[in-house]
Motif scaffolding. Structure first.
Motif, PDB file in Angstrom:
ATOM      1  N   SER A 100      52.058 -29.624 -69.426  1.00  0.00           N
ATOM      2  CA  SER A 100      52.450 -28.430 -68.690  1.00  0.00           C
ATOM      3  C   SER A 100      51.572 -27.242 -69.062  1.00  0.00           C
ATOM      4  CB  SER A 100      53.921 -28.098 -68.981  1.00  0.00           C
ATOM      5  OG  SER A 100      54.281 -26.850 -68.435  1.00  0.00           O
ATOM      6  N   ALA A 101      51.273 -27.103 -70.344  1.00  0.00           N
ATOM      7  CA  ALA A 101      50.436 -25.990 -70.800  1.00  0.00           C
ATOM      8  C   ALA A 101      49.029 -26.083 -70.231  1.00  0.00           C
ATOM      9  CB  ALA A 101      50.398 -25.975 -72.324  1.00  0.00           C
ATOM     10  N   THR A 138      54.981 -21.068 -69.931  1.00  0.00           N
ATOM     11  CA  THR A 138      55.133 -22.381 -69.290  1.00  0.00           C
ATOM     12  C   THR A 138      56.607 -22.539 -68.908  1.00  0.00           C
ATOM     13  OG1 THR A 138      55.760 -23.667 -71.248  1.00  0.00           O
ATOM     14  CG2 THR A 138      53.404 -23.226 -70.936  1.00  0.00           C
ATOM     15  N   PRO A 139      56.943 -23.538 -68.126  1.00  0.00           N
ATOM     16  CA  PRO A 139      58.357 -23.758 -67.796  1.00  0.00           C
ATOM     17  C   PRO A 139      59.239 -23.977 -69.024  1.00  0.00           C
ATOM     18  CG  PRO A 139      56.950 -25.014 -66.315  1.00  0.00           C
ATOM     19  CD  PRO A 139      56.062 -24.449 -67.369  1.00  0.00           C
ATOM     20  N   TYR A 140      58.612 -24.253 -70.181  1.00  0.00           N
ATOM     21  CA  TYR A 140      59.380 -24.561 -71.389  1.00  0.00           C
ATOM     22  C   TYR A 140      59.363 -23.414 -72.409  1.00  0.00           C
ATOM     23  CZ  TYR A 140      58.765 -29.079 -69.225  1.00  0.00           C
ATOM     24  OH  TYR A 140      58.746 -30.105 -68.314  1.00  0.00           O
ATOM     25  N   GLY A 141      58.629 -22.359 -72.091  1.00  0.00           N
ATOM     26  CA  GLY A 141      58.555 -21.229 -72.996  1.00  0.00           C
ATOM     27  C   GLY A 141      57.097 -20.828 -73.257  1.00  0.00           C
ATOM     28  N   LYS A 142      56.900 -19.851 -74.122  1.00  0.00           N
ATOM     29  CA  LYS A 142      55.556 -19.357 -74.419  1.00  0.00           C
ATOM     30  C   LYS A 142      54.874 -20.233 -75.474  1.00  0.00           C
ATOM     31  CE  LYS A 142      55.946 -14.551 -73.051  1.00  0.00           C
ATOM     32  NZ  LYS A 142      55.712 -13.124 -73.432  1.00  0.00           N
ATOM     33  N   ILE A 143      53.592 -20.506 -75.220  1.00  0.00           N
ATOM     34  CA  ILE A 143      52.803 -21.377 -76.094  1.00  0.00           C
ATOM     35  C   ILE A 143      51.439 -20.729 -76.325  1.00  0.00           C
ATOM     36  CG2 ILE A 143      51.654 -23.629 -76.288  1.00  0.00           C
ATOM     37  CD1 ILE A 143      53.850 -24.760 -74.499  1.00  0.00           C
ATOM     38  N   ARG A 144      50.956 -20.777 -77.567  1.00  0.00           N
ATOM     39  CA  ARG A 144      49.595 -20.324 -77.849  1.00  0.00           C
ATOM     40  C   ARG A 144      48.596 -21.386 -77.353  1.00  0.00           C
ATOM     41  NH1 ARG A 144      49.671 -19.645 -84.057  1.00  0.00           N
ATOM     42  NH2 ARG A 144      51.223 -21.285 -83.764  1.00  0.00           N
ATOM     43  N   VAL A 145      47.557 -20.912 -76.693  1.00  0.00           N
ATOM     44  CA  VAL A 145      46.552 -21.814 -76.132  1.00  0.00           C
ATOM     45  C   VAL A 145      45.166 -21.366 -76.580  1.00  0.00           C
ATOM     46  CG1 VAL A 145      45.509 -22.719 -74.020  1.00  0.00           C
ATOM     47  CG2 VAL A 145      47.979 -22.354 -74.127  1.00  0.00           C
ATOM     48  N   LYS A 146      44.379 -22.315 -77.099  1.00  0.00           N
ATOM     49  CA  LYS A 146      42.986 -22.040 -77.484  1.00  0.00           C
ATOM     50  C   LYS A 146      42.072 -22.365 -76.316  1.00  0.00           C
ATOM     51  CE  LYS A 146      43.243 -24.724 -81.093  1.00  0.00           C
ATOM     52  NZ  LYS A 146      42.939 -25.508 -82.307  1.00  0.00           N
ATOM     53  N   SER A 200      36.797 -25.993 -72.735  1.00  0.00           N
ATOM     54  CA  SER A 200      37.898 -26.730 -73.358  1.00  0.00           C
ATOM     55  C   SER A 200      39.138 -25.846 -73.422  1.00  0.00           C
ATOM     56  CB  SER A 200      37.502 -27.168 -74.773  1.00  0.00           C
ATOM     57  OG  SER A 200      38.550 -27.858 -75.403  1.00  0.00           O
ATOM     58  N   VAL A 201      40.296 -26.455 -73.157  1.00  0.00           N
ATOM     59  CA  VAL A 201      41.583 -25.775 -73.271  1.00  0.00           C
ATOM     60  C   VAL A 201      42.490 -26.639 -74.134  1.00  0.00           C
ATOM     61  CG1 VAL A 201      43.619 -24.936 -72.045  1.00  0.00           C
ATOM     62  CG2 VAL A 201      41.350 -24.648 -71.021  1.00  0.00           C
ATOM     63  N   SER A 202      43.062 -26.063 -75.184  1.00  0.00           N
ATOM     64  CA  SER A 202      43.876 -26.838 -76.112  1.00  0.00           C
ATOM     65  C   SER A 202      45.147 -26.079 -76.490  1.00  0.00           C
ATOM     66  CB  SER A 202      43.066 -27.153 -77.376  1.00  0.00           C
ATOM     67  OG  SER A 202      43.848 -27.877 -78.305  1.00  0.00           O
ATOM     68  N   PRO A 203      46.317 -26.530 -76.012  1.00  0.00           N
ATOM     69  CA  PRO A 203      47.580 -25.904 -76.421  1.00  0.00           C
ATOM     70  C   PRO A 203      47.824 -26.105 -77.917  1.00  0.00           C
ATOM     71  CG  PRO A 203      47.872 -27.309 -74.485  1.00  0.00           C
ATOM     72  CD  PRO A 203      46.518 -27.609 -75.026  1.00  0.00           C
ATOM     73  N   GLU A 204      48.416 -25.130 -78.574  1.00  0.00           N
ATOM     74  CA  GLU A 204      48.722 -25.219 -79.996  1.00  0.00           C
ATOM     75  C   GLU A 204      49.824 -26.253 -80.207  1.00  0.00           C
ATOM     76  OE1 GLU A 204      47.980 -24.894 -83.669  1.00  0.00           O
ATOM     77  OE2 GLU A 204      46.972 -23.387 -82.430  1.00  0.00           O
TER      78      GLU A 204
END
Length: 395
Positions: free
Chosen positions: A390-391, A347-355, A365-369
């Protein structure tokens, strides 16, 4: 949508009953005969006829080999290794060949456990006759022709406490190899003096039935129905195998879970932090604290825990040790669970785990950690809701 078959096994199941039910539901008999012809079994003949079983019109498929009727004793390929080699070297389509070999391997494993012998030494006796191969291959052809993606079955009626004639003498019903094949499959005993589930029928279900999911009640949109006749003429019911075929929108996860509850009105609120940590560490799937009012109008907390049935005793022990409760009630529940996968995304803010949760392949369903978003929020001094949004957009 998933094209699904449901077999009603209230009067048992066998290889030829599966063939009859599927042909009755629309599988072309000509396609079965064409594929069986590729096996090059000498003097093999299939016949199809309509019969009436206690008022139910059903299809009866018979297999004749060397003038022996279906379930006779034409032992052309009685050793497992011979049958496996025969199938492997046949002209069957690869998909049929692989599944046929898998089914016979399950039969060999069952016989191996019963007799205490290596699979390579196993002789099939009754199951070694070519008509067993025809039953298995024919059933697989039917599933392909009907475009069946998943197979389910009711609990199997195995018949009553009778003795069955076998090459090893008289054996109790179900025969030992059949019982081995039925491990993990729901069955029940009925007051019928017959063997109602054959090893071939059990083996086909063992390999082909859906093992990880079960149907939601009322979820199948029935399009086709078929009845396959068995050999019995029963006094009080029709000896038929019914198959219901149609599209299914969703399945229930088959993982067995229980909900455990306890109303607590005299424990310090301080204990719940430790309690929840210990419950999750022990394997609880979910823990909730719900405010309730007790019978004497005292404010209290309802502790609600979801866990697997096999750890229920361990979970109850923790509740008794950590709270003042005198009892825990629990009951089984079914739950619908999306297929979940976790991946890292940029993402523009860095890497994020996404379920990501999927139902039959579709993203539902999409849910950022949250913890990842929270860390980036502090690190970059950006509102956490902005990072969450953003995620979701990136996904």
């Amino acid at each position: 949508m998933t094209y699904t078959a449901y077999f009603d096994c209230s009067t048992g199941i066998s290889g030829d009953m599966i063939l009859g039910a599927c042909v009755d539901a629309g599988a072309p008999f000509s396609a079965i005969k064409a594929e069986i012809k590729r096996l090059k079994l000498h003097d093999c003949e299939l016949s199809l006829r309509r019969v009436i079983k206690k008022g139910i019109s059903a299809s009866k498929v018979d297999v004749y080999i060397h003038e022996h009727h279906h379930h006779g004793h034409a032992h052309s390929h009685s050793k497992y290794t011979e049958i496996d080699r025969f199938i492997k070297n046949s002209s069957l389509r690869n998909s049929l060949k692989d599944k046929t070999r898998e089914i016979f391997l399950e039969i060999a494993k069952a016989e191996s456990r019963v007799h205490g012998e290596s699979i390579k030494k196993i002789h099939f006796h009754e199951l070694g006759s070519p008509d067993t191969i025809v039953d298995v291959v024919g059933a697989l052809v039917c599933f392909d022709e009907l475009k069946i993606e998943k197979i389910f079955a009711s609990p199997l009626n195995i018949g009553g406490n009778v003795l069955i004639k076998t090459a090893h003498g008289l054996l109790s019903n179900p025969a030992p190899a059949t019982a081995e094949l039925l491990r993990g499959i729901p069955v029940y005993i009925a007051d019928l003096p017959y063997e109602m589930v054959t090893p071939t029928g059990a083996a086909i279900l063992k390999v082909m039935r859906e093992k990880d999911k079960k149907l939601i009640t009322g979820s199948i949109n029935i399009e086709k129905i078929g009845y396959g006749a068995g050999d019995r003429d029963l006094a009080d019911r029709s000896n038929v195998l019914r198959v219901l075929i149609g599209e299914v929108e969703a399945f229930v996860d088959k993982e067995e879970v229980v909900v455990m509850e306890s109303n607590i009105d005299d424990s310090s609120p301080l204990v719940y932090d430790t309690l929840m940590e210990k419950l999750f560490k022990a394997g609880a799937l979910d823990v909730a604290l719900i405010p309730v009012q007790m019978k004497k109008k005292r404010p209290a907390v309802k502790l609600e825990i979801v866990c697997e049935k096999k750890i229920a005793d361990k979970i109850a022990k923790i509740v008794f040790e950590e709270t003042s409760t005198f009892g825990v009630r629990f009951y089984p529940v079914a739950r619908i669970k999306l297929e979940k996968e976790i991946e890292k995304m940029s993402t523009p803010y860095g890497k994020i785990r996404v379920k990501t949760g999927r139902l039959d392949g579709r993203i539902m369903s999409v849910s950022p950690e949250y913890e990842d978003c929270k860390k980036l929020s502090y690190k970059l001094n950006v509102p956490v809701k902005t990072i969450l949004a953003s995620a979701r957009r990136e996904k």
